[in-house]
Design an enzyme around this catalytic site. Sequence first.
Site, short mmCIF file in Angstrom:
data_model
loop_
_atom_site.label_atom_id
_atom_site.label_comp_id
_atom_site.label_asym_id
_atom_site.label_seq_id
_atom_site.Cartn_x
_atom_site.Cartn_y
_atom_site.Cartn_z
N TYR A 1 21.85 47.56 19.31
CA TYR A 1 20.43 47.53 19.66
C TYR A 1 19.79 46.19 19.30
O TYR A 1 18.81 45.79 19.91
CB TYR A 1 19.67 48.64 18.91
CG TYR A 1 19.68 49.99 19.57
CD1 TYR A 1 20.87 50.64 19.87
CD2 TYR A 1 18.48 50.63 19.86
CE1 TYR A 1 20.86 51.88 20.45
CE2 TYR A 1 18.48 51.89 20.45
CZ TYR A 1 19.67 52.51 20.73
OH TYR A 1 19.65 53.75 21.31
N ASP B 1 22.12 57.62 18.20
CA ASP B 1 21.19 57.91 19.30
C ASP B 1 21.78 59.00 20.19
O ASP B 1 21.12 59.99 20.52
CB ASP B 1 20.93 56.64 20.11
CG ASP B 1 20.05 56.89 21.32
OD1 ASP B 1 19.02 57.58 21.15
OD2 ASP B 1 20.40 56.43 22.42
N LYS C 1 34.22 54.57 15.47
CA LYS C 1 35.23 54.43 16.53
C LYS C 1 36.22 53.39 16.03
O LYS C 1 36.44 52.34 16.66
CB LYS C 1 34.52 54.02 17.84
CG LYS C 1 35.43 53.98 19.05
CD LYS C 1 35.84 55.35 19.56
CE LYS C 1 36.83 55.23 20.71
NZ LYS C 1 37.44 56.52 21.09
N ASP D 1 20.79 63.50 20.37
CA ASP D 1 20.33 64.27 21.53
C ASP D 1 21.19 65.52 21.69
O ASP D 1 20.70 66.62 21.95
CB ASP D 1 20.41 63.44 22.83
CG ASP D 1 19.11 62.72 23.14
OD1 ASP D 1 18.40 62.33 22.19
OD2 ASP D 1 18.80 62.54 24.35
#
Length: 356
Positions: A142, A247, A191, A251
Amino acid sequence: MDKKITVLRGDGIGPEVVGEAVRVLEAVGKKFGHNFEFTYADIGGCAIDRCGEPLPQKTIEDCLAADSVLLGAVGGPKWDGLAGDKRPEKGLLGIRKAMGLYANLRPAKLFPQLADASPLRREIVEKGIDFVVVRELIGGVYFGAHTTEEVNGEMVATDVMPYAEHEIERIVRVAAGIALKRRKKLTSVDKANVLDTSRLWRKVAHRVMEEYSEIEFSDMLVDNTAMQIVKNPAQFDVVVTENMFGDILTDEASMITGSIGMIPSASLGDGTLGLYEPIHGSAPDIAGQDKANPIGTILSAAMMLRYSFDLAAEADAIENAVAAALDAGLRTADSMAPGCTLVGCRAMGDAVVQRI
Ligand code: IPM
Ligand code: MG
C-alpha cells in the site's frame, strides 16, 4: 471525562452511519456523565469536491489535535476516474499514515442472533466464530512505490512491497498482547513460500514470539488461511498479517459472521489516539436511502471508548444495547432474516440509543 472527537463522515453511507454512532456516543455521555465534543472534518470524495484533495491539511491537524477519530467510509463511482494519488482512498491511507496507526484490529465475532445470516453451514457456525485479525496498516505494498511506464511499446505497472524488521516486530507485539488477553493463540499469516517480505516476516515473528512462551504460536500461508476461515473458523483466536493480506482476509472474516455491516475496527499506534471505523465501504448504491446498517460504526464507537478512553463499562453499554436491539428482532436489510423486523439506519440507531 471531557474528550475531543474528530468526526470524518466521508462519502456514500458514511454520513448516515456516523450520524447514528454520534447519537449513541451522546447517549452514553449523558448516562455516564462524560462530555464528548465533536469536530467535523472532510476526507475522501467530499474533501475532493470541497477542497480539491482527498486529505486537506486541516483534516490532518484536526485529527492530530483530537483525543480520537471516528470515520464513516470513503469513495464512490463519482471519483473512480481520478488518478491513483488523487482518489478518495488516498485520503484514508494518508490519515492512517499521518496518525502513525500501524495496528488495525478487526474482530470477526458472530452475534448468535445472526447465525442464520452466515453463509456458512450451521454445523460450522455452531462451533463458534470469535477471532481478531491484527492487520499491519501503514506498510507493505500500500505504501511502496507505485509506477506505470511504457516499456517496449506496452504499459508496465509496478507496485513495491517493502517491509522493515521494526514494522514487523511492533505489529507482532501488538497481536501477542491481544492474544494474552484472549485464548492465547496466535497465527501469523504470510506467503513465505514465495515472497521475501514474508520470509522476513516469519523470521521476525518467530524471534519476537520466543518471548511469549505462554502463547500457542504458529504460521499459516495466506492461501490456506483463506480456506481455513470458511472451513473451520473456530480454530482462530488472533491472526496477525501484513497490510494487503489483512485487507482481503478481513472482508472474508466479516462476511462469515453474517454481514460486513456489523464489523467495527480500531486503528492504533503507540499512543492512545486511534481511528475507529466500520470495515465496510461507502456502499454508494444505497447511500442516502436510510438503508445502511449503522452497527459496524456504532460498535467502532464502543471500541473507541474501550481502547482510546479506557471506558470499559461505557463500551459494554453500547455492545449490550446493540445485542438487545438484535434480540428484539430488529434488522437492517443486509442482515434481514425471516421473522425479523426490517428497519432503516435511523431506526436502528434509535433502537440502540433507547437501550443505552
Ligand atoms: C479497508 C478498505 C481500504 C483498504 C480502502 C478503502 C483503501 O478496503 O479499510 O479495508 O484497502 O485499506
Ligand atoms: Mg478492505
